[in-house]
Motif scaffolding. Structure first.
Motif, mmCIF file in Angstrom:
data_model
loop_
_atom_site.group_PDB
_atom_site.id
_atom_site.type_symbol
_atom_site.label_atom_id
_atom_site.label_comp_id
_atom_site.label_asym_id
_atom_site.label_seq_id
_atom_site.Cartn_x
_atom_site.Cartn_y
_atom_site.Cartn_z
ATOM 1 N N ALA A 106 71.356 6.080 55.117
ATOM 2 C CA ALA A 106 71.595 4.669 55.392
ATOM 3 C C ALA A 106 73.091 4.435 55.242
ATOM 4 C CB ALA A 106 70.814 3.782 54.428
ATOM 5 N N ASP A 107 73.747 4.110 56.334
ATOM 6 C CA ASP A 107 75.201 3.928 56.348
ATOM 7 C C ASP A 107 75.925 5.137 55.774
ATOM 8 O OD1 ASP A 107 74.955 1.461 57.531
ATOM 9 O OD2 ASP A 107 75.117 0.331 55.659
ATOM 10 N N GLY A 108 75.374 6.317 56.067
ATOM 11 C CA GLY A 108 76.030 7.553 55.670
ATOM 12 C C GLY A 108 75.579 8.133 54.344
ATOM 13 N N GLU A 109 74.869 7.370 53.527
ATOM 14 C CA GLU A 109 74.435 7.874 52.227
ATOM 15 C C GLU A 109 73.004 8.370 52.320
ATOM 16 O OE1 GLU A 109 74.494 6.710 47.477
ATOM 17 O OE2 GLU A 109 74.966 5.188 48.994
ATOM 18 N N SER A 110 72.765 9.583 51.840
ATOM 19 C CA SER A 110 71.426 10.158 51.870
ATOM 20 C C SER A 110 70.441 9.260 51.132
ATOM 21 C CB SER A 110 71.434 11.547 51.226
ATOM 22 O OG SER A 110 70.122 12.051 51.077
ATOM 23 N N THR A 111 69.286 9.071 51.736
ATOM 24 C CA THR A 111 68.237 8.294 51.067
ATOM 25 C C THR A 111 67.371 9.187 50.183
ATOM 26 O OG1 THR A 111 66.780 8.582 52.993
ATOM 27 C CG2 THR A 111 68.148 6.601 52.925
ATOM 28 N N ARG A 112 67.703 10.474 50.130
ATOM 29 C CA ARG A 112 66.914 11.430 49.350
ATOM 30 C C ARG A 112 67.683 12.038 48.186
ATOM 31 N NH1 ARG A 112 63.743 9.181 52.097
ATOM 32 N NH2 ARG A 112 62.020 10.066 53.321
ATOM 33 N N ALA A 113 69.022 12.053 48.272
ATOM 34 C CA ALA A 113 69.820 12.687 47.221
ATOM 35 C C ALA A 113 71.020 11.804 46.912
ATOM 36 C CB ALA A 113 70.282 14.082 47.662
ATOM 37 N N GLN A 114 70.998 11.149 45.767
ATOM 38 C CA GLN A 114 72.090 10.263 45.381
ATOM 39 C C GLN A 114 73.387 11.056 45.258
ATOM 40 O OE1 GLN A 114 71.491 8.196 41.681
ATOM 41 N NE2 GLN A 114 73.107 6.716 42.098
ATOM 42 N N GLY A 115 74.449 10.543 45.878
ATOM 43 C CA GLY A 115 75.737 11.217 45.818
ATOM 44 C C GLY A 115 76.013 12.116 46.999
ATOM 45 N N LEU A 116 75.025 12.280 47.880
ATOM 46 C CA LEU A 116 75.194 13.100 49.085
ATOM 47 C C LEU A 116 75.415 12.166 50.275
ATOM 48 C CD1 LEU A 116 75.105 15.884 50.519
ATOM 49 C CD2 LEU A 116 72.621 15.556 50.743
ATOM 50 N N PHE A 117 76.483 12.407 51.026
ATOM 51 C CA PHE A 117 76.840 11.557 52.149
ATOM 52 C C PHE A 117 77.028 12.401 53.411
ATOM 53 C CE2 PHE A 117 78.053 9.354 48.350
ATOM 54 C CZ PHE A 117 77.877 7.999 48.606
#
Length: 402
Positions: free
Chosen positions: A359-370
């Motif tokens: 979502a807007d470049g940020e992984s919805t599965r792994a926090q901190g992964l873009f």
């Protein structure tokens, strides 16, 4: 390379460098790892390759085009030079010649294994390009047992191919550009067409890319499209070579390229093609007609005179006979590419088409992964030199706030 860094950026194309520019300006500790050298992916294109978008729309943050040929189209070497100059302009913390072989989550952070060792990062931005893996349907392997097959990224120039008739499989932008160059060089060419939009290169002396910008074409989102499969659809059939021109099916037929439907396999000694060439031509014609009509409507809405709008070429098109394998000297596989994030050792980070769930470049599965540079990440312009900077800035703001 066992070390710690706040943000790891993987890939030094336009996406990775745009992210690095923003992180540098924000004072965020980071490093950019690149398997080869900055902008190297563009060097994998054929010798005469040029951007399809005009130079004046290159709008990387702090890396806009500043040359003297605003309406021209950078060639593959010039693109690489532009990106490397861009990296030097803000002293990007770039480490070239370092391949990231895997990425995993560990203890609330990330660990990347590379050809130079491991590196630990609090956040990671993956900028490995729009598409990473050449698509090779099963029939390509069948044909390859009988005729040499060259991938679109392996093709360099007409004289780099074996002699004889060339079958180009894939009627998208790359396939049509390659077929055009081969035919212009005097080679006998057969193209297996596909459903791709035809467009005029210019309208009223103005580049179609500028008209499309005015029409909101690049602002379209995936939600605006009838299917997520648009991420694998062809781009408009235009070229930046030789001053810019059209490479649609009618333009190719006019210079002697033989056209057949899309390839579905081989039947004994002959290539098998679907009976759908007319449908592919109709799709191209429809797009050409609609974009011209949309330009007319736009001018009307602005109260300015409607320019003389181009008309479709009148070239008659009849399907050629699919060639015998023995009559072919070589096949060029240009059926497109697919995403490849298999090196990221985390479950559920991609959808069923292999694109990152974000979502807007940020992984919805792994926090901190873009991710940046992904097709349709936010809009149609997301992976392009004219738009990737906007997505990069959005991701940088989130990283700077972490």
């Amino acid at each position: 390379m066992r070390a710690d860094v706040d943000v790891l950026v993987i890939g030094a194309g336009q996406a990775g460098l745009a992210v690095s520019h923003g992180l540098t300006g924000s004072g965020v500790d980071h490093v950019v790892l690149e398997r080869e050298r900055a902008g190297a992916a563009w060097a994998a294109r054929w010798d005469s390759f040029r951007l399809v978008t005009p130079n004046h729309v290159i709008s990387l943050p702090g890396g806009e085009y500043r040359g003297g040929d605003l309406d021209g189209y950078l060639d593959r070497e010039e693109i690489g030079v532009h990106l490397r100059d861009y990296a030097r302009s803000f002293a990007a913390p770039l480490v070239e010649g370092t391949d990231v072989t895997s990425l995993r989550g560990e203890g609330g952070a990330f660990v990347a294994e590379t050809s130079a060792g491991g590196i630990r990062a609090r956040s990671v931005v993956v900028c490995t390009g729009a598409y990473q893996r050449e698509h090779r349907p099963g029939f390509i392997e069948e044909i390859g047992r009988e005729v040499p097959v060259v991938g679109a990224t392996e093709y360099r120039a007409p004289d780099s191919l074996p002699g004889g008739t060339v079958l180009v499989i894939g009627g998208g932008q790359s396939g049509c550009q390659i077929a055009h160059e081969l035919a212009q060089s005097g080679r006998e060419v057969v193209l297996a067409g596909s459903r791709a939009p035809a467009m005029p290169r210019r309208v009223d002396g103005r580049d179609i890319i500028d008209w499309l910008g005015d029409l909101g074409f690049f602002e379209q989102t995936l939600a605006d499209m009838p299917s997520p499969a648009v991420r694998l659809a062809s781009n408009p059939l235009i070229s930046g070579a030789n001053g810019g021109h059209e490479v649609n099916l009618r333009a190719l037929a006019a210079i002697g390229v033989g056209l057949i439907g899309h390839v579905i396999g081989i039947d004994g000694a002959r290539v098998r093609a679907a009976d759908d060439l007319a449908e592919s031509v109709a799709v191209g014609d429809g797009a050409f007609t609609e974009v011209c009509a949309a330009i007319g409507r736009l001018c009307d809405s602005r109260g300015v005179p409607v320019p003389e709008l181009p008309e479709l070429p009148t070239t008659e098109i009849a399907a050629a006979t699919p060639p015998f394998l023995d009559d072919l000297g070589v096949v060029v596989n240009a059926v497109g590419f697919r995403p490849d994030y298999g090196w990221i050792a985390m479950q559920g980070i991609v959808d069923d088409m292999g694109f990152p769930l974000q979502a807007d470049g940020e992984s919805t599965r792994a926090q901190g992964l873009f991710f940046v540079g992904v097709p349709w990440m936010r809009t149609r312009r997301s992976p392009l030199l004219l738009g990737v900077g906007e997505d990069a800035d959005l991701v940088v703001r989130r990283l700077a706030a972490r």
